[in-house]
Scaffold this active site. Structure first.
Site, PDB file in Angstrom:
ATOM      1  N   ASN A  10       0.693  -1.506  -0.244  1.00  0.00           N
ATOM      2  CA  ASN A  10       0.244   0.283   0.139  1.00  0.00           C
ATOM      3  C   ASN A  10       0.735   1.168   0.325  1.00  0.00           C
ATOM      4  O   ASN A  10       1.738   1.367   1.011  1.00  0.00           O
ATOM      5  CB  ASN A  10      -1.091   0.455   0.989  1.00  0.00           C
ATOM      6  CG  ASN A  10      -1.818   0.941   1.038  1.00  0.00           C
ATOM      7  OD1 ASN A  10      -2.013   1.986   0.587  1.00  0.00           O
ATOM      8  ND2 ASN A  10      -2.046   1.463   2.666  1.00  0.00           N
ATOM      9  N   LYS A  12      -0.480   4.186   0.041  1.00  0.00           N
ATOM     10  CA  LYS A  12      -0.883   5.371   0.586  1.00  0.00           C
ATOM     11  C   LYS A  12      -0.750   6.711  -0.390  1.00  0.00           C
ATOM     12  O   LYS A  12      -0.259   6.274  -1.741  1.00  0.00           O
ATOM     13  CB  LYS A  12      -0.148   5.300   2.373  1.00  0.00           C
ATOM     14  CG  LYS A  12      -0.404   4.185   2.553  1.00  0.00           C
ATOM     15  CD  LYS A  12      -0.715   4.427   4.264  1.00  0.00           C
ATOM     16  CE  LYS A  12       0.107   2.882   4.516  1.00  0.00           C
ATOM     17  NZ  LYS A  12      -0.202   3.189   6.213  1.00  0.00           N
ATOM     18  N   HIS A  93      -9.578   1.048   5.521  1.00  0.00           N
ATOM     19  CA  HIS A  93      -8.068   1.041   6.277  1.00  0.00           C
ATOM     20  C   HIS A  93      -7.967   2.125   7.370  1.00  0.00           C
ATOM     21  O   HIS A  93      -9.233   3.468   7.789  1.00  0.00           O
ATOM     22  CB  HIS A  93      -7.071   1.684   4.960  1.00  0.00           C
ATOM     23  CG  HIS A  93      -5.398   1.264   5.598  1.00  0.00           C
ATOM     24  ND1 HIS A  93      -5.333   2.536   6.754  1.00  0.00           N
ATOM     25  CD2 HIS A  93      -4.710   0.722   5.428  1.00  0.00           C
ATOM     26  CE1 HIS A  93      -3.683   2.448   7.205  1.00  0.00           C
ATOM     27  NE2 HIS A  93      -3.481   1.017   5.988  1.00  0.00           N
ATOM     28  N   GLU A  95      -7.047   4.390   8.305  1.00  0.00           N
ATOM     29  CA  GLU A  95      -6.826   5.870   7.640  1.00  0.00           C
ATOM     30  C   GLU A  95      -7.515   6.298   7.377  1.00  0.00           C
ATOM     31  O   GLU A  95      -8.166   7.551   7.631  1.00  0.00           O
ATOM     32  CB  GLU A  95      -5.519   5.681   7.451  1.00  0.00           C
ATOM     33  CG  GLU A  95      -3.989   5.512   8.284  1.00  0.00           C
ATOM     34  CD  GLU A  95      -2.998   5.191   6.982  1.00  0.00           C
ATOM     35  OE1 GLU A  95      -1.429   5.019   7.508  1.00  0.00           O
ATOM     36  OE2 GLU A  95      -2.852   5.346   6.081  1.00  0.00           O
ATOM     37  N   GLU A 163      -4.790  -5.128  10.551  1.00  0.00           N
ATOM     38  CA  GLU A 163      -3.390  -3.920  10.908  1.00  0.00           C
ATOM     39  C   GLU A 163      -4.054  -3.481  12.650  1.00  0.00           C
ATOM     40  O   GLU A 163      -4.717  -2.401  11.956  1.00  0.00           O
ATOM     41  CB  GLU A 163      -3.618  -3.145   9.930  1.00  0.00           C
ATOM     42  CG  GLU A 163      -3.149  -3.719   8.232  1.00  0.00           C
ATOM     43  CD  GLU A 163      -3.304  -2.840   8.008  1.00  0.00           C
ATOM     44  OE1 GLU A 163      -2.357  -2.488   7.386  1.00  0.00           O
ATOM     45  OE2 GLU A 163      -3.625  -1.466   7.519  1.00  0.00           O
ATOM     46  N   GLY A 169       3.126   2.183  10.860  1.00  0.00           N
ATOM     47  CA  GLY A 169       4.228   3.098  10.546  1.00  0.00           C
ATOM     48  C   GLY A 169       4.736   3.489  11.415  1.00  0.00           C
ATOM     49  O   GLY A 169       5.332   5.153  11.656  1.00  0.00           O
ATOM     50  N   SER A 207       3.955  -1.876  10.121  1.00  0.00           N
ATOM     51  CA  SER A 207       5.104  -2.483  10.980  1.00  0.00           C
ATOM     52  C   SER A 207       6.425  -3.923  10.388  1.00  0.00           C
ATOM     53  O   SER A 207       7.097  -3.776  10.524  1.00  0.00           O
ATOM     54  CB  SER A 207       5.270  -1.936  12.282  1.00  0.00           C
ATOM     55  OG  SER A 207       5.112  -0.883  12.255  1.00  0.00           O
TER      56      SER A 207
END
Length: 248
Positions: A10, A12, A93, A95, A163, A169, A207
């Site tokens: 991904n 992003k 996701h 985010e 996730e 991240g 990660s």
């Protein structure tokens, strides 16, 4: 039939046309992978990436609208993603859920739209750090699975990605036992929500790096990874693809 092994990247909101050189490098580093390899770039790179990726690398979108068309400025329909060369789309996701307030019902509607045009939906679930600390991880995952998977979902058109929000991240990862607990739970819980649940690919994301990929892929019910930052560089992503190949 066993779940497909999938290494999904991904990108992003990263990358430009020059970054497509990484696709050439990835193809050179992994000329014949045993697992499926997928990159989901920003929408403006989808068509040129698809043209460059060849048969070895699939490409996908990072989101789609639930409607087939209409007055939705800035949004992208599932059919438009497919027309640009996508075969997958990431949905729900964390985010998107956090930044855009997406609900489970909205994710399910988007997944149904993706299925309607023949895209494979990668539906993301995961708990926040506060939810993990409160001991409610499995309750959160169960609720997200129940609400985010549309009718008609099956192992052929749906992938689930776990996730943990607090690991995306940050350089932090759950323990192997924590990952195993959630993936075992998802496999069991999917039985009530999806046809062929035993064959549905379950990805871990958060990660993932070449240095920890092998031990993550050795966990039962982990069928691959949804990779963020480490997918931006061919050398790093190739290490993850190689680790997944070795786990087959």
């Amino acid at each position: 039939m066993a779940p497909r092994k999938l290494a999904a990247g991904n990108w992003k909101m990263n990358g430009n046309l020059a970054a497509l050189d990484q696709i050439d490098e990835l193809r050179a580093a992994c000329p014949a992978p045993a697992c499926d390899v997928l990159i989901c770039p920003p929408a403006v790179l989808l068509h040129p990436m698809a043209a460059r990726a060849g048969d070895m690398i699939a490409v996908g979108g990072q989101d789609c609208h639930a409607n087939a068309a209409g007055a939705h400025t800035g949004d992208i329909a599932a059919a438009q993603l497919k027309d640009a060369g996508a075969t997958y789309v990431i949905l729900g996701h964390s985010e998107r859920r956090a930044d855009h307030g997406e609900t489970d019902a909205q994710v399910a509607a988007k997944a149904a739209a993706a299925h309607a045009v023949g895209l494979i939906a990668i539906i993301c679930v995961g708990e926040t750090e506060a939810e993990r600390d409160a001991g409610s991880t499995l309750d959160v995952i169960g609720t997200q699975l129940a609400g985010s998977i549309p009718a008609g979902a099956d192992a052929a058109n749906t992938v689930i990605a776990y996730e943990p929000v607090w690991a995306i991240g940050t350089g932090r990862t759950p323990t192997l036992d924590q990952i195993a607990e959630v993936h075992d739970f998802m496999r069991d819980r999917l039985t009530g929500h999806m046809a062929g649940a035993g064959d549905c690919s379950l990805l871990y994301g958060g990660s993932v790096k070449p240095g920890n990929a092998a031990e993550i892929f050795a966990i039962a019910n982990v069928d691959g990874a949804l990779v963020g930052g480490a997918s931006l560089k061919a050398a790093d992503f190739a290490g993850i693809v190689t680790a997944l190949d070795a786990a087959n």
